[in-house]
Design an enzyme around this catalytic site. Structure first.
Site, PDB file in Angstrom:
ATOM      1  N   ARG A  52      -8.076   2.276   8.963  1.00  0.00           N
ATOM      2  CA  ARG A  52      -9.143   1.046   9.511  1.00  0.00           C
ATOM      3  C   ARG A  52      -9.905   1.621  10.567  1.00  0.00           C
ATOM      4  NH1 ARG A  52      -4.986  -3.858   9.855  1.00  0.00           N
ATOM      5  NH2 ARG A  52      -3.970  -3.634   7.593  1.00  0.00           N
ATOM      6  N   SER A 142      -7.547  -6.212   6.425  1.00  0.00           N
ATOM      7  CA  SER A 142      -6.843  -7.496   6.878  1.00  0.00           C
ATOM      8  C   SER A 142      -7.446  -8.388   7.599  1.00  0.00           C
ATOM      9  CB  SER A 142      -5.531  -6.834   7.189  1.00  0.00           C
ATOM     10  OG  SER A 142      -4.577  -7.783   7.397  1.00  0.00           O
ATOM     11  N   HIS A 143      -6.859  -8.537   8.776  1.00  0.00           N
ATOM     12  CA  HIS A 143      -7.271  -9.847   9.586  1.00  0.00           C
ATOM     13  C   HIS A 143      -8.487  -9.354  10.737  1.00  0.00           C
ATOM     14  CE1 HIS A 143      -4.476  -7.272  11.367  1.00  0.00           C
ATOM     15  NE2 HIS A 143      -4.881  -7.661  12.587  1.00  0.00           N
ATOM     16  N   ASP A 308      -5.111 -15.013   5.904  1.00  0.00           N
ATOM     17  CA  ASP A 308      -6.333 -13.933   6.454  1.00  0.00           C
ATOM     18  C   ASP A 308      -7.150 -13.223   5.569  1.00  0.00           C
ATOM     19  OD1 ASP A 308      -4.318 -12.399   5.300  1.00  0.00           O
ATOM     20  OD2 ASP A 308      -4.475 -10.906   6.812  1.00  0.00           O
ATOM     21  N   ASP A 310      -7.360 -10.724   3.822  1.00  0.00           N
ATOM     22  CA  ASP A 310      -6.796 -10.044   2.721  1.00  0.00           C
ATOM     23  C   ASP A 310      -5.701 -10.860   2.151  1.00  0.00           C
ATOM     24  OD1 ASP A 310      -5.050  -9.361   4.515  1.00  0.00           O
ATOM     25  OD2 ASP A 310      -4.656  -7.500   3.410  1.00  0.00           O
ATOM     26  N   ASP A 312      -2.596 -11.713   2.946  1.00  0.00           N
ATOM     27  CA  ASP A 312      -1.421 -11.462   3.296  1.00  0.00           C
ATOM     28  C   ASP A 312      -0.477 -12.189   4.316  1.00  0.00           C
ATOM     29  OD1 ASP A 312      -2.312  -9.767   4.996  1.00  0.00           O
ATOM     30  OD2 ASP A 312      -1.447  -7.835   4.418  1.00  0.00           O
ATOM     31  N   ARG A 313      -1.588 -12.639   5.101  1.00  0.00           N
ATOM     32  CA  ARG A 313      -0.916 -13.320   6.336  1.00  0.00           C
ATOM     33  C   ARG A 313      -0.745 -14.876   6.412  1.00  0.00           C
ATOM     34  NH1 ARG A 313      -2.143 -10.281  12.067  1.00  0.00           N
ATOM     35  NH2 ARG A 313      -1.606  -8.311  11.246  1.00  0.00           N
ATOM     36  N   THR A 376       7.734  -2.169  12.871  1.00  0.00           N
ATOM     37  CA  THR A 376       6.531  -3.023  12.245  1.00  0.00           C
ATOM     38  C   THR A 376       5.951  -2.120  11.024  1.00  0.00           C
ATOM     39  OG1 THR A 376       6.184  -3.950  14.701  1.00  0.00           O
ATOM     40  CG2 THR A 376       4.471  -3.800  13.249  1.00  0.00           C
ATOM     41  N   GLU A 395       7.552 -10.970   9.585  1.00  0.00           N
ATOM     42  CA  GLU A 395       7.150 -10.247  10.971  1.00  0.00           C
ATOM     43  C   GLU A 395       6.635 -11.434  11.506  1.00  0.00           C
ATOM     44  OE1 GLU A 395       5.773  -6.000  10.388  1.00  0.00           O
ATOM     45  OE2 GLU A 395       4.654  -7.032   8.742  1.00  0.00           O
ATOM     46  N   SER A 397       3.844 -10.929  13.082  1.00  0.00           N
ATOM     47  CA  SER A 397       2.593 -10.973  13.046  1.00  0.00           C
ATOM     48  C   SER A 397       2.032 -11.703  12.045  1.00  0.00           C
ATOM     49  CB  SER A 397       2.039  -9.530  12.789  1.00  0.00           C
ATOM     50  OG  SER A 397       2.681  -9.095  11.870  1.00  0.00           O
ATOM     51  N   LYS A 408       3.545  -8.517   1.972  1.00  0.00           N
ATOM     52  CA  LYS A 408       3.970 -10.048   2.650  1.00  0.00           C
ATOM     53  C   LYS A 408       2.658 -10.749   1.710  1.00  0.00           C
ATOM     54  CE  LYS A 408       1.177  -8.996   6.788  1.00  0.00           C
ATOM     55  NZ  LYS A 408       1.012  -7.624   6.947  1.00  0.00           N
TER      56      LYS A 408
END
Ligand code: G16
Length: 592
Positions: A52, A142-143, A308, A310, A312-313, A376, A395, A397, A408
Site C-alpha cells: 500500500r 482497503s479502508h 469499508d 473493499d 471486508d470490514r 494481526t 479482529e 480492526s 474477513k
C-alpha cells in the site's frame, strides 16, 4: 501495418502502432511479448495486507509493473486461472490492464475479472474458491482513502482465496529487490464494462458479474426467510441502515438489502462506489463512519452498519448502541447455531488476532471449542481454516468472518447480526435490540472493555524509539512488578509480565516474530503496542487496551461507557510507555 516480432515464448503477429481503442469482447488478436528493462525500487515490501502506497508512488514509471512481475516471478501461474478484482479505487482500471498484459506475457491461461474492475475482497475470495483459480490479484488499499493524492494497493491471494502467507510475500519482496526486466504484451485495453469472454493473446479473459456469486454464497449461509419475516413484522420499530461509505459494497448491499430482503432504498446510503470514496475515509469506525452514526442517531435507527472501501470490514452501530468488533465476533460465536451454515456444519474452532479482546476465548471455553490467538493479519487464519480447525474468527480492526471464504467479510457480519437478532426475537414479546444482546452476553461471560488508540503518520524514528524502549524493558525486566496509579481514577495496576508476541503456526510450523509488545497486569488487564503494517506514510502506532470485569460485577459496571471503564488503564499505559514523549504528539488521531 503488420510486423513480425520474436518473443521468448512464441512468435506472433502484432499490430503496429498499437491502438488505444478498447478491445471488443470475442475479438481474437495475437500479440507479441516484449521484455522491458527496469531497475528495482526500494520499499516494495508487502505489509499486513499487500503493498500500500500513495497513488503517485504506483504511478512512477515501471513501479507497478515491477511489483506485478515480482508476483509472477514468485508464483507458477503458467497455464493457470487468475482472478482480478478490487474496490474500484482511483488507478484500478489502468492497473487491471497492466496485470492483463504482464500476466498474459507470463503465461496465465485465463483471467476472471470483475466487471469494471470491481470485486469486493470477500467476493474475490469466493470467486477464487468457487472457480478453483490458482490465485488472484486484488487492487485495494482497503479502508485507506483513495484518489490521485491518496492510496492505492496491490495484494496477492492464493488458491484458498486468502491473502498470501508470509513465505509468499517475502519471496515477492526479494524479487522486487533484484528485478531487472518485466515481460509484457503489447495490446489494446480490454473493455472491462461488458460481461463476457474474449481471447487476449495467448490468454482468455472472462468479465463476470461482480455481485451474483457473492449473493448466492450468502443465501446459502443465512436464514434469509427468517430475517425477511422478522424485518417485515417489525417495519415500524426496527429501522435498518447500511452505509457503504462509497466503497465497493454498494452494489452488493443493494442486491442484499433491497432485492433479497425487500427493504426500501432508504435502508442503504452512500452505496455508489466512487474512485475517491466521495473524498471520504472509507473506514467503518466511530470516527470515519460519522455519516452512519449521525443518521442512525437522528432517525432512531435500531440497526445500523457500515463497511469499508473493499468490503471486508464492518461496524455494527444502532441507536445508542456500538458493538466493539471484539464483542461482535464473540456474540456471533455464541449464537452460531441459529445460522444455518454453522447449524449444519458445526463450529470447528474460534480465533482472534492477538490484540483483539479475549471475549471470544470465553465463549470457546464455555462451549468447549478449540481457540487460537494469531498475529494481526487475516492471512494467519487461513491455515487453521484449511485444516478444518477454525470456523469463526475476528479482529479488533473491524474484521469478522468465517471459513465460508478466506477473507474477513463485512456484509457477512452484518447478515450474521440480522440473523441473530431475528432468531433472538422469534419468541419474544418485546423487541430485543443490540444493547439487549450485549447486556445478556456480558451477564453470561463478563465484559472485556476494549479500545484502540491510533497515532497515525508519526515519524518512524519516534515510533521505533518507543518500541526499542519497550524491548529494553523486556530484556532488563525493569518494568516487572512495578505498580502504577492513575492520577484521575486512583486505580493501580501492577505489571505482571511484558513480552514480544511471537506465533508458531500450528499447521505449517512457520514462525512470525515481533508481532507487538504486550504488557499484562496482575488483574488480567492488557496493553499492547504495535506498529501498523497498513499505513502508506511514516509510521502508525497502535495502542490497544483491555480490562475485564466479571459477569457478577453488576449491571451498572457491565453497562459502563467504554472510555470511562478504561480511563485509569489508558493513563497508566501512556505513562509507562512514554508514548507522548517518543512520538511528540499529545492525542491519538483515531480512537476506536
Ligand atoms: C488489514 C488486515 C487485518 C489487520 C488490519 C490492520 O485489514 O487484513 O488483518 O487487522 O489490516 O492492520 P494494521 O494494524 O497492521 O494496520 P484491511 O481491512 O486493511 O485489509
Amino acid at each position: 501495418m503488420l510486423r513480425v516480432t520474436s518473443s521468448h515464448k512464441y512468435r506472433a503477429w502484432t499490430l503496429s502502432p498499437p491502438t488505444t481503442t478498447p478491445l471488443p469482447l470475442r475479438r481474437v488478436l495475437t500479440m507479441s511479448i516484449r521484455e522491458i528493462q527496469t531497475n528495482p525500487f526500494d520499499g516494495q515490501k508487502p505489509g499486513t495486507s499487500g503493498l500500500r502506497k500513495r497513488v503517485k508512488v504506483f504511478q512512477q514509471q515501471n513501479y507497478t509493473e515491477n511489483f506485478i512481475q515480482a508476483i509472477f516471478d514468485s508464483i507458477d501461474a503458467k497455464g493457470q486461472t487468475l482472478v482480478i478484482g478490487g474496490d474500484g479505487r482511483y488507478f484500478s482500471p489502468e492497473t487491471v490492464q497492466t496485470i492483463l498484459k504482464i500476466g498474459s506475457a507470463n503465461g496465465v491461461a485465463k483471467f476472471i475479472v470483475g466487471q469494471d474492475a470491481i470485486l469486493s475482497t470477500p467476493a474475490a475470495s469466493n470467486v477464487i474458491r468457487k472457480y478453483k483459480a490458482y490465485g488472484g490479484i486484488l487492487l485495494t488499499a482497503s479502508h485507506n482513502p483513495g484518489g490521485p493524492d491518496k492510496d492505492f494497493g496491490i495484494k496477492y491471494n492464493v488458491s484458498n482465496g486468502g491473502p498470501a502467507p508470509e513465505n509468499v510475500t517475502d519471496k515477492i519482496y526479494e524479487k522486487t529487490k533484484t528485478i531487472s526486466s518485466y515481460k509484457i504484451i503489447e495490446a489494446p485495453p480490454v473493455d472491462l464494462s461488458k460481461i463476457g469472454d474474449t481471447t487476449y493473446g495467448p490468454s482468455a479473459v472472462s468479465i463476470i458479474d461482480s455481485v451474483a456469486d457473492y449473493v448466492e454464497l450468502l443465501e446459502s449461509i443465512f436464514d434469509f426467510a427468517l430475517i425477511k419475516s422478522f424485518l417485515s413484522s417489525h417495519k415500524d420499530d426496527f429501522g435498518v441502515l447500511f452505509d457503504g461509505l462509497h466503497g465497493v459494497t454498494g452494489p452488493y448491499a443493494k442486491a442484499l438489502f433491497v432485492k433479497v430482503l425487500g427493504l426500501p432504498e432508504s435502508s442503504i446510503q452512500n452505496c455508489v462506489p466512487l474512485p475517491d470514496f466521495g473524498n471520504g475515509h472509507p473506514d467503518p469506525n466511530l470516527t470515519y463512519a460519522h455519516s452512519l452514526v449521525e443518521v442512525v442517531e437522528k432517525n432512531n435507527i435500531v440497526f445500523g452498519a457500515a463497511s469499508d472501501g473493499d468490503g471486508d470490514r464492518n461496524m455494527i452501530y444502532g441507536k445508542g448502541a456500538f458493538v466493539t468488533p471484539s464483542d461482535s465476533v464473540a456474540i456471533i460465536a455464541h449464537w452460531a447455531d441459529v445460522i444455518p451454515y454453522f447449524k449444519k456444519g458445526g463450529v470447528k474452532g474460534l480465533a482472534r488476532s492477538m490484540p483483539t479482546s479475549k471475549a471470544i476465548d470465553l465463549v470457546a471455553k464455555k462451549k468447549g471449542f478449540e481457540y487460537f490467538e494469531v498475529p494481526t493479519g487475516w492471512k494467519f487464519f487461513g491455515n487453521l481454516m484449511d485444516a478444518g480447525r477454525l470456523s469463526i474468527c475476528g479482529e479488533e480492526s473491524f474484521g469478522t468472518g468465517s471459513d465460508h471464504i478466506r477473507e474477513k467479510d463485512g456484509l457477512w457480519a452484518v447478515m450474521a447480526w440480522l440473523n441473530i437478532l431475528a432468531a433472538a426475537n422469534k419468541d419474544s414479546s418485546k423487541l430485543i435490540g443490540i444493547n439487549d444482546l450485549l447486556l445478556t452476553h456480558y451477564k453470561t461471560y463478563g465484559r472485556s472493555f476494549f479500545s484502540r488508540y491510533d497515532y497515525e503518520e508519526v515519524p518512524s524514528s519516534g515510533a521505533q524509539a518507543l518500541v526499542d524502549n519497550l524491548n529494553a524493558a523486556l530484556t532488563s525486566k525493569s518494568l516487572n512488578n512495578t505498580t502504577h496509579t492513575s492520577a484521575s481514577t486512583g486505580t493501580s495496576f501492577t505489571v505482571a509480565e511484558l513480552y514480544n508476541f511471537a506465533y508458531t503456526d500450528p499447521i505449517d510450523k512457520s514462525v512470525s516474530k515481533n508481532q507487538g509488545q504486550v504488557i499484562v497486569f496482575s488483574d488480567g488487564s492488557r496493553v499492547v503496542f504495535r506498529l501498523s503494517g497498513t499505513g502508506s506514510q511514516g509510521a502508525t502506532v497502535r495502542m490497544y487496551v483491555e480490562r475485564y470485569v466479571a459477569p457478577d460485577a453488576g449491571e451498572a459496571e457491565l453497562k459502563r461507557d467504554t472510555a470511562e471503564g478504561l480511563k485509569g488503564l489508558i493513563e497508566v499505559a501512556l505513562e509507562l510507555s512514554k508514548l507522548k514523549e517518543f512520538l511528540g504528539v499529545d492525542k491519538p488521531t483515531v480512537i476506536t
